[in-house]
Scaffold this motif. Structure first.
Motif, PDB file in Angstrom:
ATOM      1  N   PRO A 193       0.799  -1.232   0.000  1.00  0.00           N
ATOM      2  CA  PRO A 193       0.000   0.000   0.000  1.00  0.00           C
ATOM      3  C   PRO A 193       0.828   1.276   0.000  1.00  0.00           C
ATOM      4  O   PRO A 193       0.366   2.301  -0.535  1.00  0.00           O
ATOM      5  CB  PRO A 193      -0.822  -0.120   1.285  1.00  0.00           C
ATOM      6  N   ALA A 194       2.017   1.254   0.585  1.00  0.00           N
ATOM      7  CA  ALA A 194       2.811   2.475   0.641  1.00  0.00           C
ATOM      8  C   ALA A 194       3.351   2.838  -0.744  1.00  0.00           C
ATOM      9  O   ALA A 194       3.382   4.021  -1.112  1.00  0.00           O
ATOM     10  CB  ALA A 194       3.954   2.304   1.640  1.00  0.00           C
ATOM     11  N   ILE A 195       3.805   1.848  -1.493  1.00  0.00           N
ATOM     12  CA  ILE A 195       4.272   2.125  -2.857  1.00  0.00           C
ATOM     13  C   ILE A 195       3.125   2.686  -3.690  1.00  0.00           C
ATOM     14  O   ILE A 195       3.281   3.660  -4.441  1.00  0.00           O
ATOM     15  CB  ILE A 195       4.835   0.841  -3.498  1.00  0.00           C
ATOM     16  N   HIS A 196       1.944   2.084  -3.553  1.00  0.00           N
ATOM     17  CA  HIS A 196       0.782   2.551  -4.299  1.00  0.00           C
ATOM     18  C   HIS A 196       0.423   3.984  -3.917  1.00  0.00           C
ATOM     19  O   HIS A 196       0.146   4.825  -4.792  1.00  0.00           O
ATOM     20  CB  HIS A 196      -0.408   1.619  -4.037  1.00  0.00           C
ATOM     21  N   ALA A 197       0.425   4.303  -2.639  1.00  0.00           N
ATOM     22  CA  ALA A 197       0.006   5.629  -2.179  1.00  0.00           C
ATOM     23  C   ALA A 197       0.877   6.729  -2.769  1.00  0.00           C
ATOM     24  O   ALA A 197       0.377   7.765  -3.214  1.00  0.00           O
ATOM     25  CB  ALA A 197       0.036   5.686  -0.656  1.00  0.00           C
ATOM     26  N   VAL A 198       2.177   6.517  -2.779  1.00  0.00           N
ATOM     27  CA  VAL A 198       3.097   7.548  -3.280  1.00  0.00           C
ATOM     28  C   VAL A 198       2.950   7.720  -4.788  1.00  0.00           C
ATOM     29  O   VAL A 198       3.007   8.834  -5.309  1.00  0.00           O
ATOM     30  CB  VAL A 198       4.554   7.197  -2.918  1.00  0.00           C
ATOM     31  N   GLY A 199       2.739   6.624  -5.516  1.00  0.00           N
ATOM     32  CA  GLY A 199       2.748   6.707  -6.973  1.00  0.00           C
ATOM     33  C   GLY A 199       1.393   6.836  -7.627  1.00  0.00           C
ATOM     34  O   GLY A 199       1.312   7.000  -8.850  1.00  0.00           O
ATOM     35  N   GLY A 311      10.462   8.877  -0.422  1.00  0.00           N
ATOM     36  CA  GLY A 311      11.343   7.763  -0.739  1.00  0.00           C
ATOM     37  C   GLY A 311      11.349   6.715   0.364  1.00  0.00           C
ATOM     38  O   GLY A 311      11.286   5.513   0.098  1.00  0.00           O
ATOM     39  N   ARG A 312      11.401   7.168   1.596  1.00  0.00           N
ATOM     40  CA  ARG A 312      11.413   6.230   2.718  1.00  0.00           C
ATOM     41  C   ARG A 312      10.095   5.470   2.808  1.00  0.00           C
ATOM     42  O   ARG A 312      10.057   4.339   3.292  1.00  0.00           O
ATOM     43  CB  ARG A 312      11.701   6.981   4.012  1.00  0.00           C
ATOM     44  N   VAL A 313       9.012   6.094   2.342  1.00  0.00           N
ATOM     45  CA  VAL A 313       7.700   5.442   2.415  1.00  0.00           C
ATOM     46  C   VAL A 313       7.663   4.234   1.475  1.00  0.00           C
ATOM     47  O   VAL A 313       7.244   3.132   1.867  1.00  0.00           O
ATOM     48  CB  VAL A 313       6.581   6.447   2.084  1.00  0.00           C
ATOM     49  N   ILE A 314       8.098   4.411   0.230  1.00  0.00           N
ATOM     50  CA  ILE A 314       8.075   3.279  -0.706  1.00  0.00           C
ATOM     51  C   ILE A 314       9.121   2.230  -0.323  1.00  0.00           C
ATOM     52  O   ILE A 314       8.904   1.024  -0.486  1.00  0.00           O
ATOM     53  CB  ILE A 314       8.260   3.730  -2.168  1.00  0.00           C
TER      54      ILE A 314
END
Length: 458
Positions: A193-199, A311-314
């Motif tokens: 979910p974190a990768i999705h949220a940022v992108g 960056g740290r989130v993904i």
């Protein structure tokens, strides 16, 4: 083997090139003819590091002297390709094998120019290098460094998440690796979910690129690279000068891809997993917002204090996924913080690790390879800077103190407690032109980490 730009396998017209240190210059000078000696004296040449002197002959240039510093530092030779007149040059004095390898690497780094959109004004001078004298590992290292430069230098319209995937697929195909890509809303279905949220705000779908290679009986090494293909800062938008070079925010992915390619090309006896979370941190109706809470793959909830700390989130999701596979080593690369640059400047990547042996081995390899990095502390009392009132932690905070340390601490939260892990906060960029270091993308501590892995696993 095919020689890269700046090298030729044979030449009938090559001129002699002498590589001389300042400490040995007087002895070399005394061995020259009186006429050449007088010419050298008239030029007040003393073989200082980074210098060069052309030697006259009856019909023009008869040769050249290259002033070098540390003979094992590739950049001691890197000024030669563009300081010398175009043409072919052959080493005319003896160098030890390790110095000769440094010459070859430095010559290749010094010959490099990014040429996708603009041709250079002149060709580099070429070093004559018979195939038997070419060191295969040296040129594999050169290829890896130039791979990083090319990836980072390519602007975002031609280096988005899809293009990173395409390059990973090309590398995988070339070396018999397996590749899997999880993209778009499938990231939610598979718990990233974190990768999705940022992108999610970009018209180019976010994705997690996973490459796997090697024998299952070999030690398992996991590499993770931050692949933010452009960083606007999100809704916490960057100012113009801060956004100008953000095509380089996938520099961590570039390092991880190049290292994976190098490991496979040199058949290092490891089982390799490469993970690249690839996104564009864009601004749009669906952009993630300050104050949102993201529940990450690990179940840890993260309050978004600042969308420019993306960056740290993904990486959090990717590190958790890597840790689930229990590798022997987990290493991540990221253009993570401006604070690391304030602390150490552009040339020294900041190394963080939870394992002293791993960190010391990387530092030792860096010193030996003349590929420097600097260890920074995981000072856990600074966790207080990432406190959230509504979630397990925040991705940033109001204090500007210890920004690189707090970013590393954030990442450590997503690494299993017993997992050996190292994080490199890398700049991946040259701000200005220097010999062997053209303005633009740069590989940093890449040769060092390969040497460390080779020493550990060969």
């Amino acid at each position: 083997m095919n020689l890269p730009t700046g090298f030729v396998s044979d030449s009938d017209n090559a001129l002699p090139l002498y590589c001389v240190q300042r400490t040995g210059f007087d002895d070399w000078r005394k061995a020259q003819t009186p006429a050449i000696g007088q010419w050298i004296d008239a030029q007040t040449f003393d073989a200082a590091s980074g210098s060069l002197l052309l030697l006259p002959g009856d019909h023009g240039i008869a040769g050249a002297v290259l002033g070098i510093g540390d003979p094992l530092d590739p950049f001691a030779y890197a000024h030669a390709p563009h300081a010398l007149p175009p043409g072919d040059w052959v080493l005319a004095n003896d160098l030890a094998d390790d110095a000769r390898n440094a010459l070859q690497l430095g010559w290749g780094l010094g010959s490099y120019r990014y040429t996708r959109y603009k041709q250079p004004l002149r060709a580099p001078a070429r070093l004559v290098l018979a195939a038997t004298a070419a060191d295969a590992e040296t040129f594999a290292l050169l290829d890896a460094c130039l791979r990083v430069r090319d990836l980072v230098n390519t602007p975002t319209q031609d280096m988005g998440p899809q293009q990173l995937e395409d390059i990973a697929r090309e590398i995988a195909q070339a070396h018999g690796a397996r590749i899997e890509v999880i993209a778009g809303d499938e990231l939610l279905a598979q718990n990233f979910p974190a990768i999705h949220a940022v992108g999610r705000a970009s018209h180019r779908a976010p994705r997690l690129i996973a490459l796997r290679w090697g024998d299952d009986t070999h030690p398992h090494v996991a590499l993770v690279g931050k692949g933010v293909c452009f960083d606007t800062g999100g809704l916490d938008i960057k100012p113009a000068d801060g956004m100008r070079n953000m095509k380089k925010d996938m520099g961590g992915a570039a390092h991880a891809l190049a290292l994976a390619e190098l490991i496979m090309a040199r058949a290092l006896p490891v089982r390799l997993t490469l993970l690249v979370p690839a996104v564009e941190n864009a601004i749009g109706p669906d952009a993630f917002r300050p104050g949102e809470v993201i529940t990450t793959r690990s179940g840890i909830s993260v309050e978004i204090d600042n969308t420019d700390a993306e960056g740290r989130v993904i990486l959090g999701d990717a590190l958790v996924y890597a840790g689930e596979q229990a590798p022997e080593l987990l290493i991540d690369f990221a253009t993570l913080t401006g604070a690391a640059r304030i602390a150490l400047g552009p040339d020294l990547p900041a190394l963080y690790s939870n394992d002293d042996t791993l960190a010391n081995d990387w530092l030792t390899a860096g010193a030996q390879a003349r590929d420097p990095l600097w260890r920074m502390p995981l000072w856990r009392p600074y966790w207080r800077y990432l406190t959230s009132n509504v979630a397990d932690l925040a991705n940033s905070g109001p204090s500007r103190m210890a920004g690189s340390v707090t970013a590393a601490l954030y990442l450590e939260r997503f690494v299993p407690a017993q997992q050996k892990w190292a994080h490199l906060d890398v700049y991946a960029w040259n701000d200005s032109e220097r010999p062997g270091r053209p303005t633009g993308g740069e590989a940093q501590a890449l040769r060092a980490v390969y040497a460390m892995l080779k020493a550990r696993f060969s």
